[in-house]
Design an enzyme around this catalytic site. Structure first.
Site, short mmCIF file in Angstrom:
data_model
loop_
_atom_site.label_atom_id
_atom_site.label_comp_id
_atom_site.label_asym_id
_atom_site.label_seq_id
_atom_site.Cartn_x
_atom_site.Cartn_y
_atom_site.Cartn_z
N LYS A 203 0.82 -1.22 0.00
CA LYS A 203 0.00 0.00 0.00
C LYS A 203 0.85 1.27 0.00
O LYS A 203 2.01 1.26 0.39
CB LYS A 203 -0.98 -0.03 1.18
N ARG A 237 -3.58 -9.98 4.87
CA ARG A 237 -3.96 -10.08 3.45
C ARG A 237 -2.78 -9.56 2.64
O ARG A 237 -2.45 -8.37 2.73
CB ARG A 237 -5.22 -9.23 3.25
C1 7PJ Z 1 -8.21 -4.37 1.75
C2 7PJ Z 1 -9.24 -5.18 1.31
C3 7PJ Z 1 -7.90 -4.32 3.13
C4 7PJ Z 1 -9.68 -5.89 3.46
C5 7PJ Z 1 -8.36 -4.14 -0.38
C6 7PJ Z 1 -5.37 -3.11 -1.87
C7 7PJ Z 1 -6.70 -2.49 -1.95
N1 7PJ Z 1 -9.98 -5.94 2.14
N2 7PJ Z 1 -9.33 -5.02 -0.04
N3 7PJ Z 1 -8.68 -5.11 3.94
N4 7PJ Z 1 -7.65 -3.74 0.68
N5 7PJ Z 1 -10.40 -6.63 4.31
O1 7PJ Z 1 -5.20 -4.32 -1.67
O2 7PJ Z 1 -4.40 -2.33 -2.02
O3 7PJ Z 1 -7.02 -3.61 3.63
S1 7PJ Z 1 -8.09 -3.62 -2.02
#
Ligand code: 7PJ
Length: 259
Positions: A203, A237
């Protein structure tokens, strides 16, 4: 949890088939690297991104979820649309990961009927505008209060606590200081009584700290995942499964044996 983005390349002759194949290859690679969950998403939620129709999201996601349902690793689907949630569950998804924390009309019912796990994430505003000067008086308190209210709504809709996970939503309507505060005080969210999930991988928060472009953020991402786990996160994640697993293996070896 490994991130699988399905974003068809409209310039390629292969179209959706090619992107489905690419997503499955990526998933198999992550499974080989020891991933515990796969998170499949068909709509970009990066700052400034435009929404995708439910028909398009279904077209992107469902073939991948169906194919992955036969693999050994459970599948999470990153969506905010109740129709997509229902179709994903029917196709074999074991978790719905909702950046809108089930606030869309019909979302609570879609997941409570489906019997799956749910990640409730905090976001201020929406992806198109969320990075335009986000404001908080106390970011940790406000995010925590929001998640508590959404947990109560989920429980009232018939979900049980053992199916719920919360996520402070790094980069979703937060400036650099907000993101740092949330990571520094991540342990405060343990009070909510359900596992914490975080998405920090690659990020811009990490780009701001290191000065690196997206493709060069692997080391910073691993460091951030490790800090999150040290402060109580249960699910990270990530895009880089092997690197993250190795770092967490070292952490766990030191932390699990206290004899
Ligand atoms: C997240 C997500 C996060 C959860 C994305 C990216 C943007 N779902 N989906 N938490 N980020 N739960 O991966 O840069 O931080 S999309």
């Amino acid at each position: 949890m490994g991130v699988i983005n399905i974003t068809p390349d409209s310039f390629s002759d292969g179209g959706l088939y090619a992107s489905t194949e690419r997503a499955l290859d990526r998933a198999d690679c992550m499974i080989e690297e020891g991933v515990d969950w796969l998170d499949v998403g068909g709509e970009s939620t990066r700052p400034g991104s435009a929404p995708v129709s439910k028909e398009e999201e279904l077209r992107r996601i469902i073939p991948v979820v169906e194919a992955l349902a036969g693999r050994k690793v459970p599948v999470s689907v990153d969506t905010s649309k109740p129709e997509v949630m229902r179709a994903a569950i029917a196709a074999g998804a074991a978790m719905i990961n909702d950046i809108c924390a089930l606030q869309a009309p019909g979302a609570l019912e879609a997941v409570s009927d489906g019997g799956v796990a749910v990640c409730l994430m905090h976001m201020q505003g929406n992806p198109r505008t969320m990075q335009n000067n986000p404001q908080y008086r106390d970011v940790v308190m406000e995010v925590s209060d929001f998640l508590r209210v959404r947990l109560e709504a989920a429980l009232a809709a018939g979900l049980t606590k053992d199916r719920l996970v919360i996520d402070p939503g790094f980069g979703f309507g937060k400036n650099q200081d907000h993101n740092i505060q949330l990571l520094r005080h991540l342990d405060c969210f343990l009070d909510l009584g359900v596992p914490i999930m975080v998405g920090l991988s690659r990020k811009s928060m990490l780009g701001k700290i290191t000065g690196n472009t997206v493709g060069e953020r692997i080391h910073a991402s691993v460091a951030a995942a490790l800090i999150a786990v040290a402060k109580g996160a249960s699910i990270v994640r990530v895009h880089d499964v092997k690197a993250t697993r190795d770092a967490l293996a070292v952490y766990n070896a030191v932390n699990s044996d206290c004899s």
